[in-house]
Design a protein around this motif. Sequence first.
Motif, PDB file in Angstrom:
ATOM      1  N   ARG A  42      87.781  -1.573 -57.682  1.00 39.13           N
ATOM      2  CA  ARG A  42      89.032  -1.673 -56.917  1.00 39.13           C
ATOM      3  C   ARG A  42      88.844  -2.437 -55.604  1.00 39.13           C
ATOM      4  NH1 ARG A  42      91.640  -0.934 -60.896  1.00 39.13           N
ATOM      5  NH2 ARG A  42      92.685   0.986 -61.512  1.00 39.13           N
ATOM      6  N   LEU A  43      87.703  -2.234 -54.954  1.00 42.12           N
ATOM      7  CA  LEU A  43      87.493  -2.853 -53.650  1.00 42.12           C
ATOM      8  C   LEU A  43      87.074  -4.312 -53.728  1.00 42.12           C
ATOM      9  CD1 LEU A  43      85.632   0.088 -51.847  1.00 42.12           C
ATOM     10  CD2 LEU A  43      87.926  -0.760 -51.315  1.00 42.12           C
ATOM     11  N   HIS A  44      86.406  -4.702 -54.836  1.00 43.51           N
ATOM     12  CA  HIS A  44      85.791  -6.034 -54.844  1.00 43.51           C
ATOM     13  C   HIS A  44      86.104  -6.908 -56.069  1.00 43.51           C
ATOM     14  CE1 HIS A  44      83.544  -4.601 -51.418  1.00 43.51           C
ATOM     15  NE2 HIS A  44      83.026  -3.619 -52.134  1.00 43.51           N
ATOM     16  N   TYR A  45      86.485  -6.322 -57.200  1.00 41.83           N
ATOM     17  CA  TYR A  45      86.552  -7.128 -58.436  1.00 41.83           C
ATOM     18  C   TYR A  45      87.867  -6.996 -59.203  1.00 41.83           C
ATOM     19  CZ  TYR A  45      81.548  -7.324 -57.518  1.00 41.83           C
ATOM     20  OH  TYR A  45      80.324  -7.517 -56.919  1.00 41.83           O
ATOM     21  N   TRP A  46      88.807  -6.245 -58.701  1.00 38.17           N
ATOM     22  CA  TRP A  46      90.030  -5.938 -59.434  1.00 38.17           C
ATOM     23  C   TRP A  46      90.762  -7.193 -59.880  1.00 38.17           C
ATOM     24  CZ3 TRP A  46      94.342  -2.188 -57.237  1.00 38.17           C
ATOM     25  CH2 TRP A  46      95.155  -1.778 -58.290  1.00 38.17           C
ATOM     26  N   GLN A  47      90.846  -8.172 -59.009  1.00 37.20           N
ATOM     27  CA  GLN A  47      91.645  -9.360 -59.301  1.00 37.20           C
ATOM     28  C   GLN A  47      90.908 -10.393 -60.149  1.00 37.20           C
ATOM     29  OE1 GLN A  47      93.358 -10.937 -55.695  1.00 37.20           O
ATOM     30  NE2 GLN A  47      94.085  -8.941 -55.004  1.00 37.20           N
ATOM     31  N   THR A  48      89.612 -10.192 -60.386  1.00 40.61           N
ATOM     32  CA  THR A  48      88.848 -11.217 -61.102  1.00 40.61           C
ATOM     33  C   THR A  48      88.210 -10.729 -62.394  1.00 40.61           C
ATOM     34  OG1 THR A  48      86.863 -10.693 -59.799  1.00 40.61           O
ATOM     35  CG2 THR A  48      88.305 -12.439 -58.961  1.00 40.61           C
ATOM     36  N   SER A  49      88.133  -9.416 -62.614  1.00 39.18           N
ATOM     37  CA  SER A  49      87.400  -8.897 -63.770  1.00 39.18           C
ATOM     38  C   SER A  49      88.290  -8.083 -64.696  1.00 39.18           C
ATOM     39  CB  SER A  49      86.228  -8.018 -63.299  1.00 39.18           C
ATOM     40  OG  SER A  49      85.561  -7.435 -64.409  1.00 39.18           O
ATOM     41  N   GLU A  50      88.164  -8.351 -65.992  1.00 45.53           N
ATOM     42  CA  GLU A  50      88.874  -7.579 -67.007  1.00 45.53           C
ATOM     43  C   GLU A  50      87.956  -6.594 -67.729  1.00 45.53           C
ATOM     44  OE1 GLU A  50      92.119  -7.301 -68.059  1.00 45.53           O
ATOM     45  OE2 GLU A  50      92.540  -8.367 -66.190  1.00 45.53           O
ATOM     46  N   ARG A  51      86.680  -6.953 -67.801  1.00 43.26           N
ATOM     47  CA  ARG A  51      85.682  -6.072 -68.435  1.00 43.26           C
ATOM     48  C   ARG A  51      84.529  -5.901 -67.451  1.00 43.26           C
ATOM     49  NH1 ARG A  51      86.482  -5.037 -73.741  1.00 43.26           N
ATOM     50  NH2 ARG A  51      84.317  -4.317 -73.916  1.00 43.26           N
ATOM     51  N   PHE A  52      84.492  -4.737 -66.820  1.00 41.83           N
ATOM     52  CA  PHE A  52      83.588  -4.477 -65.698  1.00 41.83           C
ATOM     53  C   PHE A  52      82.586  -3.408 -66.098  1.00 41.83           C
ATOM     54  CE2 PHE A  52      82.496  -1.992 -61.914  1.00 41.83           C
ATOM     55  CZ  PHE A  52      82.136  -2.971 -61.008  1.00 41.83           C
ATOM     56  N   LEU A  53      81.319  -3.606 -65.735  1.00 44.03           N
ATOM     57  CA  LEU A  53      80.268  -2.643 -66.058  1.00 44.03           C
ATOM     58  C   LEU A  53      79.449  -2.356 -64.811  1.00 44.03           C
ATOM     59  CD1 LEU A  53      78.479  -1.084 -68.171  1.00 44.03           C
ATOM     60  CD2 LEU A  53      77.172  -3.214 -68.402  1.00 44.03           C
ATOM     61  N   LEU A  54      79.258  -1.067 -64.524  1.00 41.15           N
ATOM     62  CA  LEU A  54      78.385  -0.646 -63.429  1.00 41.15           C
ATOM     63  C   LEU A  54      77.227   0.155 -64.006  1.00 41.15           C
ATOM     64  CD1 LEU A  54      78.046  -0.158 -60.205  1.00 41.15           C
ATOM     65  CD2 LEU A  54      78.920   2.109 -60.744  1.00 41.15           C
ATOM     66  N   THR A  55      76.023  -0.122 -63.555  1.00 41.55           N
ATOM     67  CA  THR A  55      74.888   0.733 -63.893  1.00 41.55           C
ATOM     68  C   THR A  55      74.224   1.176 -62.597  1.00 41.55           C
ATOM     69  OG1 THR A  55      73.129  -0.938 -63.989  1.00 41.55           O
ATOM     70  CG2 THR A  55      74.512  -0.679 -65.942  1.00 41.55           C
ATOM     71  N   THR A  56      73.659   2.373 -62.596  1.00 38.43           N
ATOM     72  CA  THR A  56      72.964   2.884 -61.423  1.00 38.43           C
ATOM     73  C   THR A  56      71.583   3.372 -61.820  1.00 38.43           C
ATOM     74  OG1 THR A  56      73.918   5.108 -61.699  1.00 38.43           O
ATOM     75  CG2 THR A  56      75.104   3.563 -60.279  1.00 38.43           C
ATOM     76  N   VAL A  57      70.611   3.101 -60.963  1.00 38.59           N
ATOM     77  CA  VAL A  57      69.220   3.473 -61.222  1.00 38.59           C
ATOM     78  C   VAL A  57      68.766   4.440 -60.141  1.00 38.59           C
ATOM     79  CG1 VAL A  57      66.925   2.626 -61.787  1.00 38.59           C
ATOM     80  CG2 VAL A  57      68.891   1.120 -62.049  1.00 38.59           C
ATOM     81  N   ASP A  58      68.661   5.691 -60.494  1.00 38.36           N
ATOM     82  CA  ASP A  58      68.197   6.729 -59.583  1.00 38.36           C
ATOM     83  C   ASP A  58      67.260   7.648 -60.358  1.00 38.36           C
ATOM     84  OD1 ASP A  58      69.675   6.418 -56.918  1.00 38.36           O
ATOM     85  OD2 ASP A  58      71.327   6.269 -58.349  1.00 38.36           O
ATOM     86  N   VAL A  59      67.325   8.949 -60.097  1.00 41.23           N
ATOM     87  CA  VAL A  59      66.566   9.904 -60.895  1.00 41.23           C
ATOM     88  C   VAL A  59      67.045   9.828 -62.341  1.00 41.23           C
ATOM     89  CG1 VAL A  59      66.031  12.347 -61.234  1.00 41.23           C
ATOM     90  CG2 VAL A  59      66.119  11.388 -58.923  1.00 41.23           C
TER      91      VAL A  59
END
Length: 396
Positions: free
Chosen positions: A200-217
Amino acid sequence: MVSNMLETFRTTQSSKIKKLKILYNLIRKHASITVEELLAATGMKPATCARLLDELSKNDLITSNELGVSTGGRKPILYRINPEKAYLIGIEVTNIYSTIVLTDINLKELGHKKIQMRKQVSIYETLDMFTVQLLDLLAEQGKAIADILGIGISIDDALDQISENSDVTSHDIEHYLASKIPTYIMVGSGVNFAALAEYRLHYWQTSERFLLTTVDVEIRSAEIVGGIVASGQSRMTNAFGHTIIDTNGSRCYCGSHGCLHTYSSLSAIKAKIGHELKQGKPSILSELVINPDDIDYFTIFQALEKGDPMCHDTLKNAAYYYGIALSNLILMTQPDTVVCGGTLVPKGTFFEDAKRITEERLKAFPKIKTTIYPAKESYEIVAQGAGGMVLEQFLR
């Protein structure tokens, strides 16, 4: 005070309300938008669109006091949402520190509380503590409960670990907190919330298929397709970490062998570094701790900052396997935008190494156009997204 119309958005599914939500969402997506652009996007009749915009204006959900650039005639009216018509509360629960964030509807942070967690307390004691801190935050910002649209809470595994009763459900948490603070409450997964806020803050207007991955424990992932979080149940968000990289690899806590978790998670990196230190491999860590068993994540990060070769090699190895797994996930989901977040991503050359490995593997598939970014730096991103998901529930 929260608009009655916003409350109606959640409780009513009439044709008129659906059209109002469509318009409101489009105006929210764009920083500013004209009637002509709304008509083109919705296919509504001009009279219908004008009537609905007037209703949104009368309820103070949108403003129209700015003019756009003229293309030869009158300057067009620009519509924007009123971001302060209601406020959102997001809570991120972790075992070390938890965060409460107050935002406006655009997810702009207005204030936050960082809370050091006490060990061995029940979920209900934790929620009582959150209630006190939340009310303090509202008072500090001059807001009341009546101004709050709702509260989103990120739990993942944290509440299970601090709970004395493993049978407590998300519904129990929502019901208990609502009895303390009478507003809409929803419990969900931190990676889903982080994905929503990044999107919502950075990619809403440019991305239709968005993927986030996080690397922690844990290693987690979340998808947003067509603006909708498509990641399913909270308990399945760590499935990416159990992608099998090597069937002959180490046994994972899930029971399988060679999961990504055993190569690239924080816990795997810590275990590998501890093992190599016990084997006598030279490292700055020997100067930082007397006993290898005393190594923690912060000590490892300190050694990385000092340029420790062993820690850097271990991190590069973790990034390699993460990049392999990420390329597999991209091949399956084919997102246009991938954001990599979590504790490890900004450490050393982890992101650069993982991105290079991923892109090298994807060269064989030139039709897949995926751009990979590191997450924007924000320690409050999960809590922001938790509040943002509340608004999503109202506007579905």
